[in-house]
Design a protein around this motif. Structure first.
Motif, PDB file in Angstrom:
ATOM      1  N   ASP A  50      37.679  38.131  46.637  1.00 20.57           N
ATOM      2  CA  ASP A  50      36.943  36.699  47.012  1.00 20.57           C
ATOM      3  C   ASP A  50      35.652  37.126  47.309  1.00 20.57           C
ATOM      4  OD1 ASP A  50      37.802  38.325  49.184  1.00 20.57           O
ATOM      5  OD2 ASP A  50      38.192  36.479  50.471  1.00 20.57           O
ATOM      6  N   GLU A  51      35.292  38.072  47.965  1.00 26.83           N
ATOM      7  CA  GLU A  51      33.887  38.382  48.226  1.00 26.83           C
ATOM      8  C   GLU A  51      32.971  38.849  47.125  1.00 26.83           C
ATOM      9  OE1 GLU A  51      33.377  41.119  51.581  1.00 26.83           O
ATOM     10  OE2 GLU A  51      34.879  40.262  52.604  1.00 26.83           O
ATOM     11  N   LEU A  52      33.489  39.427  46.200  1.00 28.13           N
ATOM     12  CA  LEU A  52      32.872  40.027  45.218  1.00 28.13           C
ATOM     13  C   LEU A  52      32.565  39.087  44.077  1.00 28.13           C
ATOM     14  CD1 LEU A  52      34.194  43.787  44.984  1.00 28.13           C
ATOM     15  CD2 LEU A  52      32.167  42.687  46.178  1.00 28.13           C
ATOM     16  N   ARG A  89      31.712  38.375  33.788  1.00 29.42           N
ATOM     17  CA  ARG A  89      31.567  38.099  35.568  1.00 29.42           C
ATOM     18  C   ARG A  89      31.586  39.298  36.087  1.00 29.42           C
ATOM     19  NH1 ARG A  89      32.189  33.106  36.800  1.00 29.42           N
ATOM     20  NH2 ARG A  89      30.516  33.966  38.171  1.00 29.42           N
ATOM     21  N   ARG A  90      30.632  39.408  37.017  1.00 28.01           N
ATOM     22  CA  ARG A  90      30.854  40.677  37.870  1.00 28.01           C
ATOM     23  C   ARG A  90      30.263  40.049  39.296  1.00 28.01           C
ATOM     24  NH1 ARG A  90      27.017  38.061  35.715  1.00 28.01           N
ATOM     25  NH2 ARG A  90      27.142  39.743  33.778  1.00 28.01           N
ATOM     26  N   ASP A  91      30.147  41.013  40.274  1.00 27.14           N
ATOM     27  CA  ASP A  91      29.911  40.439  41.749  1.00 27.14           C
ATOM     28  C   ASP A  91      28.315  40.391  41.689  1.00 27.14           C
ATOM     29  OD1 ASP A  91      28.825  40.885  44.339  1.00 27.14           O
ATOM     30  OD2 ASP A  91      29.478  42.810  44.769  1.00 27.14           O
ATOM     31  N   GLU A  92      27.764  39.370  42.030  1.00 23.74           N
ATOM     32  CA  GLU A  92      26.279  39.047  41.817  1.00 23.74           C
ATOM     33  C   GLU A  92      25.496  39.681  42.997  1.00 23.74           C
ATOM     34  OE1 GLU A  92      24.993  37.708  39.040  1.00 23.74           O
ATOM     35  OE2 GLU A  92      26.186  36.116  38.463  1.00 23.74           O
ATOM     36  N   GLY A  97      33.176  29.878  41.852  1.00 28.85           N
ATOM     37  CA  GLY A  97      33.409  30.721  40.691  1.00 28.85           C
ATOM     38  C   GLY A  97      32.420  31.854  40.664  1.00 28.85           C
ATOM     39  N   GLY A  98      31.740  32.083  41.726  1.00 25.61           N
ATOM     40  CA  GLY A  98      30.874  33.290  41.976  1.00 25.61           C
ATOM     41  C   GLY A  98      29.438  33.036  41.365  1.00 25.61           C
TER      42      GLY A  98
END
Length: 377
Positions: free
Chosen positions: A80-82, A122-125, A165-166
């Motif tokens: 959820d954080e990443l 998609r990745r941890d922005e 969605g990050g």
């Protein structure tokens, strides 16, 4: 030594030269050599390995691969954080519009979604922002949105607002004197509207030489690279585009000249570079530093690529990691500010050499200054 310390951040025109001096002195990283593999393994579960010594044994390669698997598993537990709330519990094959399409691959630290027959990674922005000595505050907001505030020792803050969605909605840099530099500001009314720019826009036309449109980093002086990044788009920019639109459309990115980092390439299946390649990025790093000196809000997109060997999904994630490697080198070895970089992998979609065989020149990265596409009026 493997790199030159260029100095981190400029606040030219913001009335805060003292803040800039403090930022540089506290966050710049001096030239360094690649740590022995044994030392890197101690940190491998927290961050990816980006630079390897010239000689690596088969046993060390296996150990590094195992450590990378552990890092991805840990990332899955902090999903959820990443990656955003929409990624939590999403199953392979599920249609998750907030993630941009149907989930087709999950690698823990990255997921791949399919939309209209195209794949997007998609990745941890915010991963790059955590590379420095920062205090992090993570906030869960309404509607699945998150706000992450990174505070550096000198008081500079980087605040990133992301949707469920990050995707980055807004990223700002707040200086100790209160001045705010807006790096990314996505207009919410356009975030979920998909546009096929290949259909909407006419064929690309430019009236400059090809070698000025795609500039090779090999043997090129810093001044030439700097002017490439400062050059205007090769055609009119109709409006301010969102970061999501730019990342997803080659047609939009092609409005900009780019630097082909042909000075470095990657081994098959690897996102790490060898120690001897680090100095080959010096001219590019110096040019980027000069552009940021002129415009602290400049944003650079680093694009990763692979050859055509391997599956399409595997190559997409691998190329994204290669782009991240280049960004981490710019940050960790040359002291450039992480908030000015965005990474994106494009897999085998844009081969430099048209072949289905293993080809080192296709395992590469490129860089563009995408600021003109985001700030057009």
């Amino acid at each position: 030594a493997t790199g030159k310390n260029i100095g981190a951040e400029s606040t030219a025109g913001k009335g805060s030269s003292k803040a800039n001096e403090a930022e540089t002195s506290e966050t710049s990283v001096p030239p360094q050599e690649a740590e022995p593999v044994a030392e890197q393994l101690k940190e491998a579960t927290e961050r990816p390995i980006i630079v390897l010594p010239e000689q690596v044994t088969e046993a060390e390669k296996r150990a590094l691969k195992e450590a990378e698997a552990m890092r991805r598993a840990e990332a899955r537990r902090n999903r959820d954080e990443l990656l955003g709330a929409a990624a939590v519990g999403a199953a392979i094959g599920a249609l998750v519009p907030l993630l941009g399409g149907k989930l087709v691959e999950d690698e823990g630290d990255r997921i791949i979604v399919e939309r209209d027959g195209e794949y997007f990674v998609r990745r941890d922005e915010n991963a790059l922002l955590r590379e420095r000595d920062v205090e992090t505050r993570f906030e869960q907001l309404s509607e699945g949105r998150t706000r992450e505030t990174m505070t550096r020792r000198n008081g500079v803050q980087i605040v990133t607002l992301r949707d469920s969605g990050g995707y980055i909605i807004r990223r700002t840099k707040i200086l100790p004197n209160g001045d705010e530099i807006i790096l990314i500001d996505t207009r919410e009314e356009r975030r979920d509207r998909y546009v096929d720019f290949d259909e909407e826009l006419p064929d690309l036309y430019y009236d400059i030489d090809d070698e000025d449109y795609i500039v090779s980093a090999r043997g090129v002086r810093r001044e030439r690279i700097r002017e490439t990044f400062l050059a205007p788009p090769v055609e009119r920019v109709e409006r301010a585009y969102s970061l999501r639109e730019i990342r997803g459309s080659k047609r939009l990115r092609d409005k900009l000249r780019r630097l082909d980092l042909d000075t470095i390439t990657f081994d098959t299946g690897s996102a790490a570079v060898r120690e001897s390649q680090i100095p080959l990025l010096e001219s590019a790093a110096e040019a980027i530093a000069e552009v940021i000196d002129r415009n602290p809000a400049a944003v650079f997109l680093i694009e990763g690529h692979t050859d055509a060997v391997g599956s399409e999904l595997y190559n997409l994630a691998l190329s994204d990691r290669r782009a991240e490697t280049v960004a981490r080198i710019m940050i960790g070895y040359y002291g450039l500010p992480p908030e000015n970089f965005i990474v994106e992998g494009y897999g085998e979609a844009f081969l430099k050499i048209d072949t289905q065989e293993a080809e080192r020149e296709n395992r590469r990265a490129t860089i563009r200054n995408i600021t003109p596409l985001m700030v057009a009026r």
